[in-house]
Design an enzyme around this catalytic site. Sequence first.
Site, PDB file in Angstrom:
ATOM      1  N   ASP A 140     -21.358 -48.322  55.801  1.00  0.00           N
ATOM      2  CA  ASP A 140     -22.478 -48.877  56.551  1.00  0.00           C
ATOM      3  C   ASP A 140     -22.774 -50.310  56.147  1.00  0.00           C
ATOM      4  O   ASP A 140     -22.251 -50.824  55.153  1.00  0.00           O
ATOM      5  CB  ASP A 140     -23.723 -48.008  56.369  1.00  0.00           C
ATOM      6  CG  ASP A 140     -23.904 -47.526  54.931  1.00  0.00           C
ATOM      7  OD1 ASP A 140     -23.324 -48.151  54.034  1.00  0.00           O
ATOM      8  OD2 ASP A 140     -24.619 -46.547  54.710  1.00  0.00           O
TER       9      ASP A 140
ATOM     10  N   ASN B 214     -33.873 -38.372  50.813  1.00  0.00           N
ATOM     11  CA  ASN B 214     -34.231 -37.553  51.981  1.00  0.00           C
ATOM     12  C   ASN B 214     -33.015 -36.821  52.548  1.00  0.00           C
ATOM     13  O   ASN B 214     -33.087 -36.219  53.609  1.00  0.00           O
ATOM     14  CB  ASN B 214     -34.883 -38.420  53.067  1.00  0.00           C
ATOM     15  CG  ASN B 214     -33.927 -39.493  53.596  1.00  0.00           C
ATOM     16  OD1 ASN B 214     -32.783 -39.587  53.140  1.00  0.00           O
ATOM     17  ND2 ASN B 214     -34.382 -40.282  54.540  1.00  0.00           N
TER      18      ASN B 214
ATOM     19  N   HIS C 217     -30.099 -38.268  53.410  1.00  0.00           N
ATOM     20  CA  HIS C 217     -29.198 -39.016  54.311  1.00  0.00           C
ATOM     21  C   HIS C 217     -27.851 -39.255  53.652  1.00  0.00           C
ATOM     22  O   HIS C 217     -27.740 -39.338  52.433  1.00  0.00           O
ATOM     23  CB  HIS C 217     -29.857 -40.309  54.810  1.00  0.00           C
ATOM     24  CG  HIS C 217     -29.949 -41.425  53.808  1.00  0.00           C
ATOM     25  ND1 HIS C 217     -30.970 -42.339  53.795  1.00  0.00           N
ATOM     26  CD2 HIS C 217     -29.140 -41.796  52.774  1.00  0.00           C
ATOM     27  CE1 HIS C 217     -30.780 -43.217  52.830  1.00  0.00           C
ATOM     28  NE2 HIS C 217     -29.678 -42.896  52.191  1.00  0.00           N
TER      29      HIS C 217
ATOM     30  N   GLU D 243     -29.955 -40.576  59.114  1.00  0.00           N
ATOM     31  CA  GLU D 243     -31.268 -40.156  58.625  1.00  0.00           C
ATOM     32  C   GLU D 243     -31.640 -38.780  59.178  1.00  0.00           C
ATOM     33  O   GLU D 243     -31.137 -38.379  60.234  1.00  0.00           O
ATOM     34  CB  GLU D 243     -32.325 -41.173  59.067  1.00  0.00           C
ATOM     35  CG  GLU D 243     -32.076 -42.590  58.590  1.00  0.00           C
ATOM     36  CD  GLU D 243     -32.405 -42.783  57.111  1.00  0.00           C
ATOM     37  OE1 GLU D 243     -32.535 -41.796  56.368  1.00  0.00           O
ATOM     38  OE2 GLU D 243     -32.514 -43.943  56.683  1.00  0.00           O
TER      39      GLU D 243
HETATM   40  C1  F6R Z   1     -24.762 -46.479  50.889  1.00  0.00           C
HETATM   41  C2  F6R Z   1     -25.292 -45.394  51.700  1.00  0.00           C
HETATM   42  C3  F6R Z   1     -26.453 -44.588  51.290  1.00  0.00           C
HETATM   43  C4  F6R Z   1     -26.540 -44.341  49.781  1.00  0.00           C
HETATM   44  C5  F6R Z   1     -27.769 -43.520  49.450  1.00  0.00           C
HETATM   45  C6  F6R Z   1     -27.953 -43.357  47.971  1.00  0.00           C
HETATM   46  O1  F6R Z   1     -23.632 -47.054  51.493  1.00  0.00           O
HETATM   47  O2  F6R Z   1     -24.780 -45.196  52.736  1.00  0.00           O
HETATM   48  O3  F6R Z   1     -26.378 -43.363  51.967  1.00  0.00           O
HETATM   49  O4  F6R Z   1     -25.401 -43.676  49.365  1.00  0.00           O
HETATM   50  O5  F6R Z   1     -28.923 -44.135  49.965  1.00  0.00           O
HETATM   51  O6  F6R Z   1     -28.230 -44.579  47.384  1.00  0.00           O
HETATM   52  P1  F6R Z   1     -28.329 -44.731  45.786  1.00  0.00           P
HETATM   53  O7  F6R Z   1     -26.960 -44.488  45.249  1.00  0.00           O
HETATM   54  O8  F6R Z   1     -28.771 -46.151  45.567  1.00  0.00           O
HETATM   55  O9  F6R Z   1     -29.325 -43.737  45.330  1.00  0.00           O
END
Ligand code: F6R
Length: 530
Positions: free
Chosen positions: A67, A136, A138, A143
Site C-alpha cells: 500500500d 482494528n 486491518h 479496513e
Molecule cells: C503497512 C500496512 C498496515 C500495517 C499495520 C500494522 O504496509 O499495510 O496494514 O501492517 O497497520 O502497522 P504496525 O506494524 O506499525 O503496527
Amino acid sequence: MRIITCDTYEELSKKAAKIVASQITLKPDSVLGLATGSTPVGMYSALAKLCKRGELDFSEVKTFNLDEYYPISKANKQSYDYFMRKNLFSKINIKNENVHIPNGETTDPKKECEDYEKQIKASGGIDLQVLGIGQNGHIGFNEPDASLNSYTHLANLSENTISANSRFFDTPSEVPKQAMTMGISTILNAKKIILLASGANKRRVVSELINGGINTSIPATMLKTHPDVTLICDKDAYIGAKLGIDIGGTNIKVAVIDSDKVVYKCHFKTGATEEKILSSLIEKIKSINASFNITTVGIGTPGIIKNGKVTSANLPFSDTPLQSIIAKETGLCTTVDNDANCAALGEVVFGNTKDCENIVLVTLGTGIGGGIIMHRQILHSNNNMGEIGHFVIQAENGRPCKCGQHGCWEQYCSMTAFIKDAKQLALENPDSILFGMIKNDKLSGKDIFKAIDCGCEVAQKVFDRYVRYLALGINSLVNIFGPDAVVLAGGVTEQGDKLLNPLKRLIKNDIRIEISDLQNDAGALGAAML
Ligand code: F6R
C-alpha cells in the site's frame, strides 16, 4: 493457520527474516509482497544484514508493496516509498526496476490501482506476502467494513488507523485520509503469507484472530481461508491471560495466569449432572473473560479424553464433547486433557521442579494417579496412558483391583491401601498403640503417624512396608522414563521428611524426589498451560 510464538521482538524479526530468506534461496527470482509499519522493521534489518554478509541475493527478486498513502509525494518521509528505501531497498542488492510501490503522486489513482494489479499478475503472482496487522484487524489498508474490496483500490482510512498512524506524523491532521492498497483477494492470491504481530496493543486483535470466526469487521480473519498462513507473534502480542480449570469430583478449581503470574483463583462446587457442570463452566468462563481478556482455556478432567470428548467414571461424562461445547459457547480456544496430566504440567511449569525437563508426578490419594512430562510436554498417546497406579507390582497373589487386574501398585500405595493395611494390622495387635487410635471403626493417615511418633512398632511396620512398596513402584518408573525428578503429591506427603528420608534411601541412582509444593492447585495451573 500456523502460529509461531517468540519471546521477543528480536526473535520474531529473525524468524520472519529466516522464512523470507529461505523463500529467496529456494527461488532466487521470488516475487515478494512487502508491508511497512513498525513491525517489519526488525525483519528488514535482519534481511539487510544477511545480504551484506553475502548470504542472501536480491538481484533477481521482485517486490510489490501492499500500500501507499494517497496523495503523498515520494520525498515525504512518511511515504511508504521513502520508508522502504530507507529500511530495506537502499541496503540490499535489489534492482530498482524490480521494486513496485503504488505511486502516491499519481493524478489517476483508479488507473494506478488497476495497473498495479496487472503488474502483479504479469510477474507471475506473489510467492510470499509479508503482512502486519492493525489494532482494528486491518491488513494493508483493508479496513473493517460490511464488505471488503477484492483487488487493489483506493481506500478511505478509518479513524482508528488515522489515530494509530498519527504517531509518525507531527499532527493527526497531517495523516492522509486515503491510501491505495492491495485488496483482500490480491493478498489471498499470494502462495504463502506471513503475518507479523508485535506488542501488547495487538493482543486483543490477535486473540480475536485466533479464536474468532471469519468476519469482515476484522479483515485479517479472511486469512483463515488461505491454506498457507503463518502468524508470527511476540509474547506481548500473543500471551493474553490463560484460564485453567480443574474439574474434580467435589470442586471445580479455576486459575487465571497472566504473564506467567497467577492473577486470580477460585473454586466452586461440581454440579451433579453433565448439564449442570457444563452450564456452570460456561457461565464462569464468560464472566472471567469479561474481566481478564482470556486467550486460551485449558481444562483438566478425570477420565479418558479422545478428540476432546470425555468419558469418566468419577463424573457424569460419557463421550461428552467437552472441548467443542466450551469452545463454541465461549468463543475461546479450548483444550482438554486428563487432570493428572495437567497436574504434572503444572508441577514442571510452576512447582519446585520447574528447573526440570522431565518429571513423573505420582499422586497418592484414594487411588494413585500421575502424569509424565518429557521435554516439558505431557507424554501422550491415543490410548489411556499414564495410569501409573495400575502397573502390577505383585504378580502372585496380588490384591484384586477395580481395574480387573491383580497386584496393581495403587492396591499397596494409595492412601486407601495404607490405611486399610494399618487398620488390619492394628486389629491383629489389639494391645498396640495403633489399635487404640481406631475410633468408630475409623483410622486416619494422621493417626498412623501419631502412633509412630509414640513409638508404636505396629504402625512403624505398616509404614516401612508402605515405603518399600512405594520405592518399588518409583524405581520402576525411574527405569522406564529416566526422569530428572519424581514429584509426590497427596495427603501422605504432608509428612514431609518423615516420608522422604526413608524413601530416598530405597530409590535408585540418587534420583531427585520432591514433595509437590502446589498439591491441589497443580491441576488448574497446568490446565492453563495446556
Ligand atoms: C503497512 C500496512 C498496515 C500495517 C499495520 C500494522 O504496509 O499495510 O496494514 O501492517 O497497520 O502497522 P504496525 O506494524 O506499525 O503496527
